[in-house]
Design an enzyme around this catalytic site. Structure first.
Site, short mmCIF file in Angstrom:
data_model
loop_
_atom_site.label_atom_id
_atom_site.label_comp_id
_atom_site.label_asym_id
_atom_site.label_seq_id
_atom_site.Cartn_x
_atom_site.Cartn_y
_atom_site.Cartn_z
N THR A 71 0.82 -1.22 0.00
CA THR A 71 0.00 0.00 0.00
C THR A 71 0.85 1.27 0.00
O THR A 71 0.33 2.37 0.18
CB THR A 71 -0.87 0.02 1.28
OG1 THR A 71 0.00 -0.22 2.39
CG2 THR A 71 -1.96 -1.02 1.25
N SER A 72 2.16 1.14 -0.21
CA SER A 72 3.10 2.25 -0.03
C SER A 72 2.75 3.52 -0.82
O SER A 72 2.61 3.49 -2.05
CB SER A 72 4.50 1.78 -0.42
OG SER A 72 5.39 2.86 -0.52
N ASN A 73 2.68 4.63 -0.10
CA ASN A 73 2.48 5.94 -0.75
C ASN A 73 3.76 6.39 -1.43
O ASN A 73 3.73 7.03 -2.47
CB ASN A 73 2.07 6.98 0.30
CG ASN A 73 0.77 6.62 0.97
OD1 ASN A 73 -0.24 6.43 0.29
ND2 ASN A 73 0.77 6.48 2.28
#
Ligand code: PLP
Length: 329
Positions: A71-73
């Protein structure tokens, strides 16, 4: 210190007062909207990547490898910036691909080469293998650590601290503390360093979203040592790890209800992985009397809205009034 950076983020990001919450807690609570730095390249990551990708271009690299959770921004912002700058982007993402949504969906649309690995596999080793393979193919890859949290990316938040000082003068207010989420440490490191460089006495207060206070302090000291080996003392580093709750990216119903309450009270959506936990920590600490010596409190909204997965959205739906749907029988 690095002087050159790209100018891609929408800066300065605004600061405004949260009127209802301030009245309820009898404090002046302000929010700096670093979630407004952009759309594809939104949140805190863009400030760091402005320095990191300038460094990549200045040093003749043609490919970037970076890593994060699925889910890394940071991974999404890197993919978007690389597309803009015509740099090939490889992402090593840890986790299980439950749904093709959020940041993963955006990264694929942005043309990143995505490698998903099991949670037990080392991200760093996988990136190293990938780097060696790409070099064999004649590429010139640069590896960006998780969250771009190293001495280069940290410059983005030293710069952000300068911006806050400028805004204080425009707004005629002095913040007693700057509060933020800590996920890989670079944002905190930059703000803390900005504070000591300006010789100001603000409290820079980090809320850990996964690891312990000690683990984060070690990481942040490592970054700062690399940046400047003349720092006299690290005594004022302050990381609170009491609000991690169920762990990285996990939320209790009580936390979700808090995010709903803030959304309805202030019109601000906090994300469930970073800003939500940190902001809840701040409010709880104020209520507990731990900010009694402070009046003007600044929170940095670092972005992350793509972190609302289908599962979290479904849980929030259960906590909200039912939507009337006339088409339903
Ligand atoms: C939305 C958001 N807020 C805060 C953070 C924490 O910043 P840092 O990684 O610099 O500690 C991150 C990333 O980890 C993030 O994606």
């Amino acid at each position: 210190m690095l002087q050159n950076k790209l100018n891609i983020a929408n800066l300065n990001t605004p600061i405004h007062k949260l009127e209802q919450l301030s009245a309820a807690l009898n404090k002046n609570i302000y929010i700096k909207r670093d979630d407004y730095t952009g759309t594809e390249i939104s949140g805190n990551k863009v400030r760091k990547l402005e320095y990191t990708l300038q460094y990549v271009l200045d040093n003749g690299y043609d490919t970037v490898i970076t890593t994060g959770a699925i889910t890394s921004n940071h991974a999404r912002a890197t993919a978007a910036l690389c597309a803009q700058l015509n740099i090939t982007c490889y992402l090593v993402l840890r986790g299980n691909m439950a749904e093709f949504e959020g940041n993963l969906f955006l990264e694929a649309m942005l043309g990143a080469h995505i490698h998903i690995i099991e949670p037990s596999v080392s991200r760093e080793e996988t990136m190293e293998q990938l780097r060696a393979e790409l070099e064999k193919q004649g590429k010139h890859p640069f590896t960006i650590p998780v969250g771009a949290s190293d001495w280069i990316g940290t410059h983005g938040y030293i710069n952000a601290f300068d911006e806050v000082v400028e805004q204080e003068s425009d707004m005629n207010v002095q913040f007693d503390s700057i509060n933020l989420a800590v996920g890989s440490g670079g944002t905190y490191a930059g703000l803390w360093y900005g504070n000591i460089s300006h010789d100001l006495n603000k409290n820079i207060i980090g809320f850990a979203v996964d690891q312990s206070t000690d683990a984060f302090k070690t990481k942040i000291i490592e970054i700062l040592n690399h940046l400047d080996d003349n720092i006299a003392s690290y005594e004022t580093l302050f990381i609170n790890d009491d609000y991690i709750g169920l762990g990285y990216g996990q939320a209790t119903d009580e936390e979700l209800q808090f995010y709903i309450d803030i959304a309805q009270q202030e019109g601000i959506i906090l994300d469930p992985t970073y800003t939500g936990k940190a902001f809840r920590g701040l409010v709880e600490e104020i209520k507990a009397g731990n900010y009694d010596d402070q009046n003007n409190i600044l929170f940095i909204h670092t972005g992350g809205l793509q972190g609302y997965t289908q599962e979290t959205r479904a849980r929030i739906q259960q906590l909200l009034p039912e939507i009337t749907d006339d088409k339903k029988q």
